[in-house]
Write an enzyme that holds these catalytic residues in place. Structure first.
Site, PDB file in Angstrom:
ATOM      1  N   GLY A  65       6.180  13.512   5.777  1.00 38.15           N
ATOM      2  CA  GLY A  65       6.736  14.335   4.703  1.00 38.15           C
ATOM      3  C   GLY A  65       8.120  14.776   5.104  1.00 38.15           C
ATOM      4  N   CYS A  92       3.725  10.970  11.646  1.00 38.53           N
ATOM      5  CA  CYS A  92       5.021  11.655  11.557  1.00 38.53           C
ATOM      6  C   CYS A  92       4.844  13.159  11.311  1.00 38.53           C
ATOM      7  CB  CYS A  92       5.889  10.979  10.501  1.00 38.53           C
ATOM      8  SG  CYS A  92       7.625  11.388  10.667  1.00 38.53           S
ATOM      9  N   TYR A  93       5.157  13.638  10.103  1.00 36.93           N
ATOM     10  CA  TYR A  93       4.949  15.068   9.833  1.00 36.93           C
ATOM     11  C   TYR A  93       3.483  15.448  10.072  1.00 36.93           C
ATOM     12  CZ  TYR A  93       4.838  19.554   7.392  1.00 36.93           C
ATOM     13  OH  TYR A  93       4.675  20.875   7.083  1.00 36.93           O
ATOM     14  N   HIS A 179       5.943   5.099  12.136  1.00 37.83           N
ATOM     15  CA  HIS A 179       5.289   4.721  10.868  1.00 37.83           C
ATOM     16  C   HIS A 179       4.576   3.376  11.006  1.00 37.83           C
ATOM     17  CE1 HIS A 179       6.826   7.997   8.405  1.00 37.83           C
ATOM     18  NE2 HIS A 179       7.859   7.960   9.236  1.00 37.83           N
ATOM     19  N   GLU A 181       2.743   2.067   8.904  1.00 37.90           N
ATOM     20  CA  GLU A 181       2.535   1.451   7.586  1.00 37.90           C
ATOM     21  C   GLU A 181       3.700   0.562   7.131  1.00 37.90           C
ATOM     22  OE1 GLU A 181       3.134   4.546   8.261  1.00 37.90           O
ATOM     23  OE2 GLU A 181       4.376   5.563   6.776  1.00 37.90           O
ATOM     24  N   SER A 233      -3.652  -6.033 -25.198  1.00 39.61           N
ATOM     25  CA  SER A 233      -2.213  -6.031 -25.486  1.00 39.61           C
ATOM     26  C   SER A 233      -1.595  -7.384 -25.190  1.00 39.61           C
ATOM     27  CB  SER A 233      -1.533  -4.986 -24.607  1.00 39.61           C
ATOM     28  OG  SER A 233      -1.598  -5.406 -23.257  1.00 39.61           O
ATOM     29  N   GLY A 234      -2.352  -8.258 -24.527  1.00 36.63           N
ATOM     30  CA  GLY A 234      -1.765  -9.523 -24.080  1.00 36.63           C
ATOM     31  C   GLY A 234      -1.276  -9.404 -22.639  1.00 36.63           C
ATOM     32  N   GLY A 235      -1.197  -8.184 -22.132  1.00 35.82           N
ATOM     33  CA  GLY A 235      -0.754  -7.967 -20.753  1.00 35.82           C
ATOM     34  C   GLY A 235      -1.922  -8.091 -19.773  1.00 35.82           C
ATOM     35  N   VAL A 236      -1.575  -8.044 -18.487  1.00 33.68           N
ATOM     36  CA  VAL A 236      -2.584  -8.335 -17.473  1.00 33.68           C
ATOM     37  C   VAL A 236      -3.650  -7.225 -17.362  1.00 33.68           C
ATOM     38  CG1 VAL A 236      -1.054  -7.500 -15.639  1.00 33.68           C
ATOM     39  CG2 VAL A 236      -2.951  -8.935 -15.027  1.00 33.68           C
ATOM     40  N   ASP A 237      -3.259  -5.966 -17.506  1.00 38.11           N
ATOM     41  CA  ASP A 237      -4.217  -4.879 -17.257  1.00 38.11           C
ATOM     42  C   ASP A 237      -5.373  -4.890 -18.257  1.00 38.11           C
ATOM     43  OD1 ASP A 237      -2.297  -4.280 -15.428  1.00 38.11           O
ATOM     44  OD2 ASP A 237      -1.459  -2.600 -16.550  1.00 38.11           O
ATOM     45  N   SER A 238      -5.024  -4.904 -19.541  1.00 41.21           N
ATOM     46  CA  SER A 238      -6.109  -4.871 -20.522  1.00 41.21           C
ATOM     47  C   SER A 238      -6.913  -6.167 -20.467  1.00 41.21           C
ATOM     48  CB  SER A 238      -5.578  -4.609 -21.935  1.00 41.21           C
ATOM     49  OG  SER A 238      -4.662  -5.596 -22.323  1.00 41.21           O
ATOM     50  N   ALA A 239      -6.259  -7.277 -20.116  1.00 45.20           N
ATOM     51  CA  ALA A 239      -6.969  -8.558 -20.041  1.00 45.20           C
ATOM     52  C   ALA A 239      -8.010  -8.523 -18.922  1.00 45.20           C
ATOM     53  CB  ALA A 239      -5.980  -9.694 -19.804  1.00 45.20           C
ATOM     54  N   LYS A 376      -1.361  -2.440  -9.089  1.00 44.97           N
ATOM     55  CA  LYS A 376      -1.100  -3.623  -9.929  1.00 44.97           C
ATOM     56  C   LYS A 376      -1.442  -4.943  -9.211  1.00 44.97           C
ATOM     57  CE  LYS A 376       1.074  -5.014 -13.804  1.00 44.97           C
ATOM     58  NZ  LYS A 376       0.868  -4.381 -15.113  1.00 44.97           N
TER      59      LYS A 376
END
Ligand code: XMP
Length: 520
Positions: A65, A92-93, A179, A181, A233-239, A376
């Protein structure tokens, strides 16, 4: 309110909690833990001990942080978190806070470390088990732990930081100043794995197959014999959400796709092909092109367009829902970043966003949000696992209001047709040049101005097309893409030659900020 989806399906799940102290890297920590096939969740740093007990995580990570533990009002925690018997890793923090809280000493040494740093780890530690003892790590700190708390052993040092990592095996507490990560710490994942697999005794079991199986079970249990609808919607998420729910409840699911006439070329057909033909999912296509165009007649103001489209969408959906009998559930493609951000967003409103996620909720549906805990790229991996086509899984984002906000001026049938053709050429050529996946978005914009040109021996007076292509991580910021000249040249030639009504092509070389990705 009914239990949220992910609360159910995460029971019995090995979980790592990441307490967010405001680090720019918190999400990255979450991602890395998940890459180790262990489920992780980001929670506010001040989550109560009772809540932590309820969640019952296998381990806790305190993020970095921007604050200094010495500054009054810096985010802090009492000792209890270290006394729960749950392994904790401070980064770190998080390390400094752990040290200060447990009686160690944190000092402003005046020797800050930033960037690549040589680390010397000690032998026989848990964190550095089977990791090279000399290695590069990524540092970014000013304060550092001078004296580790009693019971801690120094696990690694650098030239200027003696306590660069420390551990207390009896109490299962670990800390690193660097870090692990970030990719600039090449053995960071191994260090994380030591914490996850040895200290927390997690198993790498959070795989896509297991996520899908768990989700399916959970959806079945929640939905029972009820009917459920999903707006596509045609997008990946709703599909992906739709295909997952279909796997769980089959014909109890009906997908709804509203064709508002503002779609890209072939989009409606693609939805039909994927869902009805390939997956045999009940699909209702609502042809609402005329009513949207009628509402948009004469409208040029971008915000008005957005509001009109958003509202009309809701009206169409409501009318449809009213006709349905016995539907109690609605699928939404909400993702984890939306969950993290919701409630914390106080940015000024730049644009009114509309998407299928903005469906009316006063319709008394219970929500099923099967992607609520996924990033995503995890949704894309799930899509691939569920055999969705590459075209859908890797589709670039497309705004809910569609082509309407890429026509700068009034939306008409003629202009939509011009833009659709030009846009299809952009997509085709970008794919042909193998640039599609590397670009966040690439598309055509039609500003409704006219300029003079000459074709054959004839004077023309027509619209230009602007090509927009950007690279981005998350759409919050974006760079204009350095698309090679030969690709731009092909695009220009093809658009001018093949799209009637266009006599000029320009390339948008603005980044976000100060511009936005879409023109409206
Ligand atoms: P801007 O233009 O604000 O866009 O830089 C950021 C990202 O959001 C997408 N976008 C939308 N997506 N509904 C959506 O679902 C919307 O109303 C909307 N407006 C913009 C845009 O395509 C970009 O990816």
């Amino acid at each position: 309110m009914a239990k949220r989806f992910n609360e159910n399906h995460q029971e019995n799940l090995q979980k790592i909690l990441i307490l967010d102290f405001g680090a720019q890297y918190s999400r990255l920590i979450a991602r890395r833990v998940r890459e180790c096939k262990v489920y992780s969740e980001i929670v506010p740093y001040d989550i109560s001990v009772e809540e932590i007990r309820k969640i019952n995580p296998k381990g806790i990570i305190l993020s970095g942080g921007p604050a200094s533990v010495h500054v009054p009002g810096a985010p802090t925690r009492g000792k209890e978190i270290f006394e729960l018997g749950i392994p904790v890793l401070g980064i770190c923090y998080g390390m400094q806070l752990m040290a200060k809280t447990l009686g160690g000493e944190v000092a402003k040494t005046g020797k800050s470390e930033h960037g690549k740093t040589k680390l010397f780890a000690k032998e026989n530690t848990l964190l550095f088990k089977e990791v090279p003892l000399k290695q590069n790590v990524w540092m970014s700190h000013c304060d550092s732990v001078q004296t580790a708390p009693a019971g801690f052993k120094i696990a690694a040092s650098t030239e200027s930081t003696q306590v660069a990592a420390a551990e207390n095996l009896s109490n299962n507490l670990y800390s690193v100043q660097f870090h692990p990560e970030v990719v600039h710490t090449p053995f960071g994942m191994d260090i994380l794995k030591n914490f996850l697999y040895i200290a927390c005794e997690c198993t790498p079991s959070w795989t896509m197959v297991s996520i899908i199986e768990r989700s399916i079970e959970d959806i079945k249990e929640r939905v029972g014999k009820n009917r459920i609808i999903c707006g596509l919607s045609g997008g990946v998420d709703s599909a992906v959400a739709a295909v997952l729910v279909h796997k769980a409840v089959g014909d109890q699911l009906t997908c709804v796709f509203v064709d508002h006439g503002l779609l890209r070329k072939g989009e409606a057909e693609q939805v039909e092909d994927t869902f009805r033909r390939n997956f045999k999912i009940n699909l209702v296509q609502i042809n609402a092109q005329e009513r949207f165009l009628k509402k948009l007649k004469g409208v040029t103001d971008p915000e008005k367009k957005r509001v009109i489209i958003g509202e009309e969408f809701i009206r169409v959906f409501e009318e449809f829902a009213r006709e349905l009998k016995d539907v109690n559930f609605l699928v939404q493609g909400t993702l984890y970043p939306d969950v993290i951000e919701s409630g914390t967003k106080d940015a000024a409103k730049i644009k009114t966003h509309h998407n299928v996620g903005g469906l009316p909720l006063k319709m008394d549906f219970k929500l099923i949000e099967p992607l609520r805990s996924l990033f995503k790229d995890e949704v894309r991996a799930m899509g691939e696992e569920l055999s969705l086509s590459e075209e859908i899984v890797w589709r670039q984002p497309f705004p809910g209001p569609g082509l309407a906000i890429r026509i700068i001026g009034e939306v008409t049938v003629e202009r939509l047709e011009i833009l659709r053709q030009a846009d299809a050429i952009v997509t085709e050529e970008v794919k042909r040049a193998n640039l599609y996946r590397g670009l966040w978005q690439s598309f055509a914009v039609l500003p409704c101005i006219k300029s003079v040109g000459v074709m054959g021996d004839e004077r023309t007076y027509s619209y230009p097309i602007v090509i927009r292509a950007v690279t981005s991580e998350d759409a919050m910021t974006a760079d204009w893409a350095k698309v090679p000249y030969n690709v731009l040249e092909r695009l220009s030639n093809r658009i001018i030659n093949e799209v009637p009504g266009i006599n000029r092509v320009a390339y948008d070389i603005s980044s976000k900020p100060p511009s936005t990705i879409e023109w409206e």
